[in-house]
Design a protein around this motif. Sequence first.
Motif, PDB file in Angstrom:
ATOM      1  N   ALA A 174       0.838  -1.212   0.000  1.00  0.00           N
ATOM      2  CA  ALA A 174       0.000   0.000   0.000  1.00  0.00           C
ATOM      3  C   ALA A 174       0.868   1.257   0.000  1.00  0.00           C
ATOM      4  O   ALA A 174       0.560   2.240  -0.700  1.00  0.00           O
ATOM      5  N   ILE A 175       1.976   1.227   0.763  1.00  0.00           N
ATOM      6  CA  ILE A 175       2.892   2.370   0.777  1.00  0.00           C
ATOM      7  C   ILE A 175       3.532   2.558  -0.596  1.00  0.00           C
ATOM      8  O   ILE A 175       3.661   3.682  -1.102  1.00  0.00           O
ATOM      9  N   VAL A 176       3.900   1.436  -1.220  1.00  0.00           N
ATOM     10  CA  VAL A 176       4.510   1.490  -2.553  1.00  0.00           C
ATOM     11  C   VAL A 176       3.554   2.124  -3.562  1.00  0.00           C
ATOM     12  O   VAL A 176       3.954   2.940  -4.401  1.00  0.00           O
ATOM     13  N   LYS A 177       2.280   1.764  -3.488  1.00  0.00           N
ATOM     14  CA  LYS A 177       1.285   2.339  -4.406  1.00  0.00           C
ATOM     15  C   LYS A 177       1.221   3.861  -4.257  1.00  0.00           C
ATOM     16  O   LYS A 177       1.102   4.588  -5.245  1.00  0.00           O
ATOM     17  N   MET A 178       1.317   4.332  -3.011  1.00  0.00           N
ATOM     18  CA  MET A 178       1.294   5.779  -2.783  1.00  0.00           C
ATOM     19  C   MET A 178       2.533   6.448  -3.371  1.00  0.00           C
ATOM     20  O   MET A 178       2.450   7.527  -3.963  1.00  0.00           O
ATOM     21  N   VAL A 179       3.698   5.791  -3.224  1.00  0.00           N
ATOM     22  CA  VAL A 179       4.937   6.357  -3.765  1.00  0.00           C
ATOM     23  C   VAL A 179       4.865   6.420  -5.292  1.00  0.00           C
ATOM     24  O   VAL A 179       5.247   7.423  -5.911  1.00  0.00           O
ATOM     25  N   ILE A 180       4.362   5.354  -5.911  1.00  0.00           N
ATOM     26  CA  ILE A 180       4.300   5.300  -7.373  1.00  0.00           C
ATOM     27  C   ILE A 180       3.341   6.352  -7.924  1.00  0.00           C
ATOM     28  O   ILE A 180       3.540   6.858  -9.036  1.00  0.00           O
ATOM     29  N   ARG A 181       2.330   6.710  -7.163  1.00  0.00           N
ATOM     30  CA  ARG A 181       1.420   7.767  -7.613  1.00  0.00           C
ATOM     31  C   ARG A 181       2.141   9.117  -7.752  1.00  0.00           C
ATOM     32  O   ARG A 181       1.651  10.023  -8.425  1.00  0.00           O
TER      33      ARG A 181
END
Length: 408
Positions: free
Chosen positions: A183-190
């Motif tokens: 979930a943290i990775v998804k936020m970073v990729i955004r």
Amino acid sequence: MTDVQHNPLLRLLNRTSLVSQIIIGLIAGIALAFFLPNLALKVALLGDVFVSALKAVAPVLVFILVAASIANHQQGQQTHIRPILLLYLLGTFTAAIIAVIASFAFPSSLTLVSNSAELSPPGGISEVLTTLLMNIVDNPVNALLKGNFIGILAWAIGLGFAFRHAAPGSKQVLSDLSNAVTAIVKMVIRLAPLGIFGLVAATLAQSGMSALLDYLHLLTVLVGCMLFVALVVNPVIVFWKIRRNPYPLVFTCLRESGITAFFTRSSAANIPVNLQLCQRLGLHEETYSVSIPLGATINMAGAAITITVLTLAAVHTLNIAVDLPTAILLSLLASISACGASGVAGGSLLLIPLACSLFGIPNDVAMQVVAVGFIIGIVQDSAETALNSSTDALFTAAACIGQARKAG
């Protein structure tokens, strides 16, 4: 949800794909660097923060994801690591062969510079392999701190197998940790569009393209080889594996993995992007959670091309005759060296003296070739990373699809 519905900017962002947003950020970065170069230098922080965030989250993500996948692996489920390893090795060696052919067909000459980079190349192939072995047995905390993905993989695999005998609750904790980090990775990729905007604007404002014009022929050979591998060689390998039109999969991987890898210039930073791509493609998590970080270490077609082309450019400049057996030996050496490139400070460029030694080129001359590599690194390293990283996802997908086709 209500805020998204009432805010026109958020609605627009939700309707626009991430790739489209990245392309917009790319165009905006080029425009800013061209029209307002001083301001472009100030937005470099956006790119630095984005790349640092990806690099920070990648080691933790790989460690947790691999351990959780192995710990929760159900008996009877198949993984496809062996065929992926074969594709990685085949792709890297084929890329080196293509680089040899291109270097013979379009020989490059170098203007060797006087001040070489103050770096220490490995003394031989045994040193490269020793470094690789020592990375495997690295301290786990040190491996996480330094982004040593071979060491991270070794500890994650060991911990994962140990947790297979743990209580169901312990396994669930690992799964929950994996979901939380994802979930943290998804936020970073955004944040990728803003990151790409900052990277492009700052890079073009700082370097421009004038330094590259003197080496335009060399760059054309390098990038031409990488494009040929990406658009011809890789599709042939993928077709051999999946027995259907490979280009939709090839273009998906280039678009969704290659673009970010081109601008971050870091295979490690692109690991979270590739893991997300594999998830969207519906691949086996037990497979891609291991193959993607492994590919970032040993799937080095771009590095093999860089080592081969720059070495043969030095050979041509010094008027050294090269026969076919020696060229094939260079391809093999470049492939093995490229697989160990991530374990050597400086990456693929510092392995050029090792390849040059095959032709008796002195180390001081070889280091001048390394310096040329750093001059063209703005394009060379970007294209190399884009090829390497997008191929990690491509070959993983091809192996999974190929095994599913056989099973069906």
